[in-house]
Design a protein around this motif. Structure first.
Motif, short mmCIF file in Angstrom:
data_model
loop_
_atom_site.label_atom_id
_atom_site.label_comp_id
_atom_site.label_asym_id
_atom_site.label_seq_id
_atom_site.Cartn_x
_atom_site.Cartn_y
_atom_site.Cartn_z
N LEU A 153 0.81 -1.23 0.00
CA LEU A 153 0.00 0.00 0.00
C LEU A 153 0.83 1.27 0.00
O LEU A 153 0.43 2.28 -0.59
N ASP A 154 2.00 1.25 0.64
CA ASP A 154 2.79 2.48 0.76
C ASP A 154 3.22 3.02 -0.59
O ASP A 154 3.09 4.21 -0.88
N THR A 155 3.74 2.14 -1.44
CA THR A 155 4.16 2.58 -2.77
C THR A 155 2.95 2.92 -3.64
O THR A 155 2.98 3.87 -4.42
N THR A 156 1.88 2.13 -3.51
CA THR A 156 0.68 2.35 -4.33
C THR A 156 0.06 3.71 -4.03
O THR A 156 -0.24 4.49 -4.94
N VAL A 157 -0.13 4.00 -2.77
CA VAL A 157 -0.76 5.26 -2.37
C VAL A 157 0.09 6.45 -2.77
O VAL A 157 -0.41 7.43 -3.35
N PHE A 158 1.38 6.38 -2.50
CA PHE A 158 2.26 7.51 -2.81
C PHE A 158 2.31 7.76 -4.31
O PHE A 158 2.21 8.91 -4.77
N LEU A 159 2.43 6.70 -5.10
CA LEU A 159 2.50 6.85 -6.55
C LEU A 159 1.25 7.51 -7.11
O LEU A 159 1.34 8.36 -8.01
N GLU A 160 0.09 7.16 -6.60
CA GLU A 160 -1.17 7.64 -7.18
C GLU A 160 -1.46 9.10 -6.85
O GLU A 160 -2.48 9.63 -7.28
N TYR A 161 -0.59 9.73 -6.09
CA TYR A 161 -0.69 11.17 -5.84
C TYR A 161 0.44 11.96 -6.49
O TYR A 161 0.41 13.20 -6.50
N LEU A 162 1.46 11.27 -7.01
CA LEU A 162 2.67 11.96 -7.45
C LEU A 162 2.60 12.45 -8.89
O LEU A 162 2.13 11.72 -9.77
N PRO A 163 3.08 13.68 -9.16
CA PRO A 163 3.33 14.07 -10.55
C PRO A 163 4.47 13.24 -11.12
O PRO A 163 5.37 12.82 -10.38
N HIS A 164 4.44 13.01 -12.43
CA HIS A 164 5.42 12.11 -13.04
C HIS A 164 6.85 12.56 -12.82
O HIS A 164 7.76 11.73 -12.63
N SER A 165 7.09 13.84 -12.80
CA SER A 165 8.46 14.34 -12.65
C SER A 165 9.04 14.03 -11.28
O SER A 165 10.26 14.17 -11.07
N LYS A 166 8.20 13.62 -10.32
CA LYS A 166 8.68 13.35 -8.96
C LYS A 166 8.54 11.88 -8.57
O LYS A 166 8.74 11.53 -7.40
N THR A 167 8.22 11.00 -9.52
CA THR A 167 8.02 9.60 -9.15
C THR A 167 9.31 8.92 -8.68
O THR A 167 9.25 7.85 -8.06
N TRP A 168 10.46 9.52 -8.96
CA TRP A 168 11.71 8.98 -8.42
C TRP A 168 11.70 8.98 -6.89
O TRP A 168 12.47 8.25 -6.25
N ALA A 169 10.82 9.80 -6.30
CA ALA A 169 10.75 9.88 -4.83
C ALA A 169 10.27 8.56 -4.22
O ALA A 169 10.50 8.31 -3.04
N ILE A 170 9.60 7.71 -5.02
CA ILE A 170 9.19 6.40 -4.49
C ILE A 170 10.42 5.55 -4.22
O ILE A 170 10.48 4.82 -3.22
#
Length: 517
Positions: free
Chosen positions: A172-189
């Motif tokens: 859930l942690d990666t799923t939830v965070f990804l579904e709120y992130l702009p694409h330019s910041k997905t490296w933050a996962i």
């Protein structure tokens, strides 16, 4: 990228012009959605593009910083608990004298396996909200109870129960965070995986504090509860920290749902409201409105008529193989999780035994030195995801080649580790391996949800983690009959990381260049 062309959507002129401008900007850079849903569910494909554009328009906000920390708590809790049965096993078995010595590790992986499947599948059926809010609370309660276990069987049972609660965190942690992130910041996962290192560092430091000072020593004829409280203090302290995390998770933010899950449930109003609330709170622009989503039509392929049914479960698994390319990606990702599920425990979870044997060879029989080195090695798990996040945000390397680098470095250092002849070399190579493994592992954590479709993301992610736990059980069985204090597991782990690097090279998608849907 299979298809960049969005289906026709009737929009108000001003909004349409702005949206088209932003889509052109995205596509001119060679970017678009990773998966094309047009031929399967045109309505969902159109809505996902609109929501992706809206998230890009809002950008990265303080809300995302909060999610980074709160979701990171789940990483830390899972990591901490994965080490507790291993680092306390010697003290527990000394007190209870069981016939089978690895019940703690085995019960832990069984609980993690069931938890990953339960929380993952249910998150795609009923939503991400409940799992996000209660998994840490469940975990903390059973961890504290495990520390009060009166016998070996009870200890093993509550290890499984605490692991069941923790089993949903990585899903859930990666799923939830990804579904709120702009694409330019997905490296933050990928960067968020640093919390995994923080969790295992905490486990190492807690063990270092209690086990050398409150455990049975060699001169104890009888090892009883009164002179062996160290392992219980480890559980109590860890459970207390996780309880604090669970309280912070529900008080710092009021989590509702992710916009993309709402789209999959045809809850367009809630999807827009969530994004509008974030935009309003942080004074960010947002052009998306409910009319734009409704004009795309209704989504018809993401849920069965009855939620609690076999057809619903089957639908979510079929959704992971909608195209040949997506099916290949799913299989390769799952296989990668299986391989590291075997390699990681063989080396890492059983590392105390290997370190103890090497320490004896080096003339370091002190428990204090053993646990000091263990804590230092675990601390070096934090820089790995930081390095990985830096590498994977570049379009030249991306996620795939960052995993290739991490896998190959792990192979090299693991082979080199078998040549150590003194204590400084032992500690140095252990630290280097810790960094290298977490470059690969941290990136795989992030890559997995990015290449899965939102409607079935938690199911696919949960299955990946569950397969990882299955191999963890296999690792425990291997360790039961093999000598984990020898170099043989090291050679096996090195070979497995070489295979993982090769598989990463063949992954069909590169999320650094394309957006998740």
């Amino acid at each position: 990228m299979e298809n960049d062309k969005a289906p026709h959507v009737r929009l108000p002129d001003a909004a349409k012009e702005d949206r088209d401008h932003r889509l052109v900007a995205v596509h001119s850079n060679g970017e678009g959605e990773i998966l094309s849903l047009d031929g399967i569910d045109p309505a969902l494909a159109a809505k996902m593009r609109l929501v992706n554009d809206a998230i890009e328009q809002i950008g990265f906000t303080p809300y995302h910083y909060k999610l980074f920390c709160l979701n990171g708590f789940g990483y830390a809790a899972d990591s901490m608990l994965a080490f507790l049965p291993s680092i306390t096993a010697g003290n527990v078995t000394a007190e209870f004298n069981p016939s089978y010595l690895r019940a703690g590790q085995l019960s832990l992986y069984i609980g993690l396996l069931v938890g990953a499947l339960f929380w993952g599948i249910s998150a795609d059926i009923v939503g991400r909200k409940w799992a996000f809010n209660i998994t840490l609370l469940v975990t903390s309660i059973f961890t504290i109870i495990a520390g009060a276990s009166p016998n070996y069987a009870v200890w093993g049972t509550f290890n499984a129960l605490m692991a069941f609660g923790a089993g949903g965190n990585l899903v859930l942690d990666t799923t939830v965070f990804l579904e709120y992130l702009p694409h330019s910041k997905t490296w933050a996962i990928t960067l968020m995986a640093a919390w995994w290192g923080i969790g295992q560092t905490a486990a190492g430091l807690i063990a270092w504090a209690f086990l050398p000072n409150f455990s049975c020593s060699a001169d104890h004829v009888v090892c009883s509860r009164s002179n062996n409280m160290g392992w219980r203090y480890v559980y109590f302290t860890s459970g207390g920290l996780i309880l604090l995390m669970s309280v912070l998770r529900v008080t710092i933010i009021r989590f509702h749902e992710t916009p993309k899950f709402c789209l999959c449930r045809n809850d367009d109003h809630n999807a827009v409201n969530i994004l509008q609330n974030i935009a309003h709170k942080y004074n960010r622009p947002l052009d998306l409105n409910i009319e734009q989503l409704q004009q795309c039509g209704r989504t018809s392929t993401t849920h069965a008529d009855k939620s609690a049914s076999f057809s619903e479960l089957l639908l979510h698994y079929k959704g992971l193989f909608m195209t040949r390319r997506e099916g290949l990606s799913t299989v390769l990702v799952w296989f990668s999780w299986m391989l590291i599920g075997l390699a990681y425990p063989l080396y890492y979870v059983f590392l105390p035994e290997y370190l103890s044997s090497r320490g004896a060879d080096f003339g370091e029989s002190s428990a204090y030195i053993t646990w000091r080195d263990y804590a230092i090695t675990n601390t070096l798990a934090v820089p790995g995801p930081i390095v990985a996040a830096y590498l994977c945000r570049t379009k030249i390397l991306g996620r795939k080649y960052t995993m290739v680098i991490g896998g190959l470095l792990s192979l090299v250092f693991l082979f080199a580790y078998t040549t150590v002849r003194n204590a400084p070399q032992n500690l140095g190579f252990s630290c280097a391996i810790s960094v290298a493994i977490n470059i690969y592992y941290g990136t795989l954590y992030a890559y997995t949800p990015e290449v899965l479709p939102s409607a079935h993301r938690a199911t696919g992610n949960g299955t990946a983690v569950a397969l990882n736990r299955v191999m963890g059980i296999v690792a425990v069985i291997i360790a039961t009959f093999a000598d984990t204090s020898s170099s043989v597991p090291i050679y096996l782990c090195a070979a497995l990381f070489g295979v993982m690097a090769l598989i990463a090279f063949t992954f069909p998608f590169e999320p650094a260049r394309q957006r998740s849907v």
